[in-house]
Design a protein around this motif. Sequence first.
Motif, mmCIF file in Angstrom:
data_model
loop_
_atom_site.group_PDB
_atom_site.id
_atom_site.type_symbol
_atom_site.label_atom_id
_atom_site.label_comp_id
_atom_site.label_asym_id
_atom_site.label_seq_id
_atom_site.Cartn_x
_atom_site.Cartn_y
_atom_site.Cartn_z
ATOM 1 N N LEU A 38 0.777 -1.232 0.036
ATOM 2 C CA LEU A 38 0.011 -0.006 -0.160
ATOM 3 C C LEU A 38 0.718 1.410 0.006
ATOM 4 C CD1 LEU A 38 -3.033 -0.661 2.272
ATOM 5 C CD2 LEU A 38 -3.145 -0.230 -0.209
ATOM 6 N N ARG A 39 2.180 1.199 0.750
ATOM 7 C CA ARG A 39 2.886 2.469 0.467
ATOM 8 C C ARG A 39 3.488 2.663 -0.486
ATOM 9 N NH1 ARG A 39 4.909 0.402 5.670
ATOM 10 N NH2 ARG A 39 6.868 -0.284 4.635
ATOM 11 N N LYS A 40 3.685 1.523 -1.380
ATOM 12 C CA LYS A 40 4.307 1.707 -2.685
ATOM 13 C C LYS A 40 3.087 2.330 -3.680
ATOM 14 C CE LYS A 40 6.816 -1.626 -4.361
ATOM 15 N NZ LYS A 40 7.468 -3.073 -4.579
ATOM 16 N N VAL A 41 1.843 1.716 -3.347
ATOM 17 C CA VAL A 41 0.518 2.103 -4.351
ATOM 18 C C VAL A 41 0.665 3.400 -4.142
ATOM 19 C CG1 VAL A 41 -1.808 2.186 -4.651
ATOM 20 C CG2 VAL A 41 -0.479 -0.051 -4.272
ATOM 21 N N TYR A 42 0.320 4.110 -2.959
ATOM 22 C CA TYR A 42 0.379 5.515 -2.642
ATOM 23 C C TYR A 42 1.338 6.458 -3.288
ATOM 24 C CZ TYR A 42 -2.645 4.134 1.391
ATOM 25 O OH TYR A 42 -3.576 3.541 2.215
ATOM 26 N N LEU A 43 2.638 5.914 -2.966
ATOM 27 C CA LEU A 43 3.629 6.558 -3.910
ATOM 28 C C LEU A 43 3.504 6.916 -5.378
ATOM 29 C CD1 LEU A 43 6.436 8.109 -3.482
ATOM 30 C CD2 LEU A 43 7.545 5.924 -3.664
ATOM 31 N N LYS A 44 3.159 5.564 -5.955
ATOM 32 C CA LYS A 44 3.064 5.637 -7.335
ATOM 33 C C LYS A 44 1.829 6.441 -7.835
ATOM 34 C CE LYS A 44 5.167 1.287 -8.500
ATOM 35 N NZ LYS A 44 5.264 -0.192 -8.849
ATOM 36 N N LEU A 45 0.639 6.385 -6.962
ATOM 37 C CA LEU A 45 -0.503 7.227 -7.479
ATOM 38 C C LEU A 45 -0.653 8.573 -7.018
ATOM 39 C CD1 LEU A 45 -3.193 4.306 -7.121
ATOM 40 C CD2 LEU A 45 -2.096 4.883 -8.973
ATOM 41 N N GLY A 46 0.556 9.029 -6.088
ATOM 42 C CA GLY A 46 0.550 10.415 -5.607
ATOM 43 C C GLY A 46 -0.471 10.739 -4.491
ATOM 44 N N ILE A 47 -0.965 9.854 -3.894
ATOM 45 C CA ILE A 47 -1.783 9.938 -2.854
ATOM 46 C C ILE A 47 -1.341 9.480 -1.610
ATOM 47 C CG2 ILE A 47 -3.828 9.262 -4.469
ATOM 48 C CD1 ILE A 47 -3.790 6.700 -2.942
ATOM 49 N N THR A 48 -2.204 9.824 -0.451
ATOM 50 C CA THR A 48 -1.810 9.474 1.004
ATOM 51 C C THR A 48 -2.669 8.702 1.758
ATOM 52 O OG1 THR A 48 -2.697 11.390 1.624
ATOM 53 C CG2 THR A 48 -0.417 11.720 0.819
ATOM 54 N N SER A 49 -3.824 8.345 1.169
ATOM 55 C CA SER A 49 -4.836 7.453 2.230
ATOM 56 C C SER A 49 -5.594 6.685 1.184
ATOM 57 C CB SER A 49 -5.519 8.822 3.121
ATOM 58 O OG SER A 49 -6.519 9.242 2.075
#
Length: 915
Positions: free
Chosen positions: A893-904
């Motif tokens: 999930l941390r990697k997903v947030y980073l790739k999508l530019g989101i935080t939650s």
Amino acid sequence: MQATTNGGAVRGRRRELLGRRKEQRVLDELLRDVRAGRSRALVLRGEAGSGKTALLDCLAGRGSRVHILRTSGVESESEITYSGVQKLCAPLLSHLKRLPEPQRAALNIAFGLSDGAAPDLLVLGMATLGLFAEAALEKPVVCLIDDVQWLDRLSGLILAFVARRLDAESVALVFAAREQDCGDVLRGVPELTVPGLPESDAQALLNSVLVGPVDAHVRHRIVAETRGNPLALLELTRGLSPAELAFGFGGLSPAPLAGRVEEGFRRRIAALPRDTRTVLLAAAIEPVGDTVLLWRALRLLGVDPEAVMPAETDGLIEFGISVRFRHPLVRSAAWRSGTAADLRQVHQALAEVTDPVRDPDRRAWHRAHAAAGADEEVAAELVRMADRARTRGGRSAAAAFLERAAGLTGTPARRGALLLDAAAARAAAGSYAQVPDLLAMAEMAPLPDFERARAERLRAHVTFALEPGRTAGPALLAAADRLRRFDRDAARDTFLTALGAAVYAGRFGGQDLRRAAEAARDVPSGRSFPDLLLAGLVSWVLDGHAAAMPALHSALDAMGAPEDAGLIWLASPVAHEVYRMDLADRMSEQAVCFARATGALSLLPTALVLRADSLLSAGRFADTANLLAEVDAVSQATGGPVQQSARLTLAAYRGHQRSAAPLIDSKLREAAERGDGRLHTLASHAKAVLGNGLGDHQAALNAARDGASHEDLALHGRLLSELVEAAARAGDAVTAAEARDRLAERTAAAGTSWALGAQAVADALAGPPGKAEERYREAVDLFTTETAIEGFRARLLFGEWLRRANRRTEARSHLRAAHDAFTAMGAEAFAERAGRELAATGETGRQHGAGAADTMALTAQESAVARLAAAGESNPGIAAMLFLSPRTVEWHLRKVYLKLGITSRRELAASLHPG
């Protein structure tokens, strides 16, 4: 430099191994990764004596700031369920309370700490992974597993499963396995080959143990003969006389190297005092290395503790907190050195000191090996242990107990029954290769007719499990025919399997399907789902598709009991045959949920494959790929073959000819070799889809015509649809019209929106030209979300028709929708086809926005985690569904947030589905 007994050397406080710089670098990198929060799995593979155990020792010596756990397979213990994983996990049981209740209960049952229903292998795998992950929260965990080839089967499967799911838990699993000795259980886990030492290092090691003058040619010959094997270099020279060392020795031995090294150990053991040999034999038989238990047994045998000293002085064994042989070949040599009387005596002593409450399995096992002849009391105890093993999920152990019990009973009929039960347990465990011999021995006993029929059924079921072609069908039919005299339900279930086998044989089965249906027609019928399903399939074979519709619908409507899920492998194709995609979709989803909730490993792979088929029809390619990856994981864990229809169709729809065409051709060859007509038709369907997508309609026509030449359950209607499109586009109006009419006979009888939509497309392509527009519009309206991919194919065909009618503006809306949908799905060939048509209208396909591009950058695992998180699943829930640890889910999930530019999580849904 001082050489160690395992070919290593001690330099200061850090152990170095001669000639193992590369291997030590790999192990050092593994330790660095684990300490940095990543997880690793590695298989050290090499011949006996190559230094795998020395490398594990080296790794353990360097494992500061990590928790080192060790276990080792033991040949004499290989049938005791969970013995390997239990020993590995024993130091971590204080973390059990932090696992989810189903996982905690599964481990408690598997380790004999509590009673309950047999835990499923996947649940145990997840529980073991969770236990390691929880322990790693305090300190990184490194598990060293030696002699994998001798682990009990379930321990091997569980640890291999864990190795494939490791990601971000600060856990490492390092296996040591002999070359080719552990089958496919570790397939896919990274490997490091441990070869013989380079010549210079081999010479250095040899010099460290040779005393006196040695001819140079002899040195080179020893190195050549041992191929640099460290243990062989150290041990084989022990048996050479001074004259042989000075002047040479005989030609190269043809005996395997491991056998010669073990023989050397046996000679050394034979030279020891009798009591010392007894110590080694008892230690070899007692696999856990429990020093206290071993000494209690030796006291019963009248052996003093001092008897161990000659073996320790000779470097054969170490006594400390636990007992460790210098090398597994020493254990093997000690075990094989004992006479039959010696073995019985030691087993008897170990049985007497083993706690019957805490460890009844091993006690029974020792008692069985202590028996000199028939012993009904011990046989009865073994049968009880088999029942206990089954409740813990240990079918291999149950089979071993039953086989041993059969050897201890003096009643021929009882022996036959026990062997038959053992064969059934072996089959349930997936150990199919051992079933025929057990059945042959069972059938030598005076079995009653019912048991003989049961044996026939089991033999045929095993054949069908291994080769789902025509081989098993006649045998299943014969078994069903015999069973009808004794057990109606068993006969009905076997007739269903016989029909299923004939369905799989398809075009290669000759008259098998008709013969099976005719034989099953007079089976007394009830109102249960299996009864109705059998009646519906019999009608489908003997009366035809249209006449069987009411019976097939009735059967599907009756499905609903939990136990009915076991027949989804037949029920789902029936739902496709009657064009009830909504029901097929719901059935597959429920089956997957049921299998996961109950841990039904036998059901889960099939349920996942059928779910993948449904997701593919809905155009959810990424989810389909994720499920297929999960099927691979399950198949690797169990070793069972699963026919993955969605893999072929997915490759065809993705439209990469260079990868799809070889896969399809390989499956066509495999189908012919196995007599698997269903696989042939699946491959033909995939070839037709690929051709139609690429615009190679002549190739699609040839494939569809071949596939549609036999009426396969659930597939024939789809082949006719591909045939209509391919023939119409290839200019073969006659073939297109004939296929359209054949399809109409089926769709009219079904009457569902899917059936009517498929017929509307066929009518538009091959019916009266004046009705084409009307039929295309009907088709676009009739397809639902469950059949989305066919709906967008209809829009593509309609857009092409409008463009050819020079109605470009109207064409663009349908072609644009098809192009965007196929692009989002990943159906590249169809997307390119739509793009070409769209360009011909004067418009180009739209590019993905930034959000979509970011989403496409997600890996399959990240995409699966993100979708489940967006749907509201918790980290533990996602972990259970994807067979990951919660810590790995958090990392993804941390990697997903980073790739999508989101935080939650709140932003996930909008990012995954922009606009």
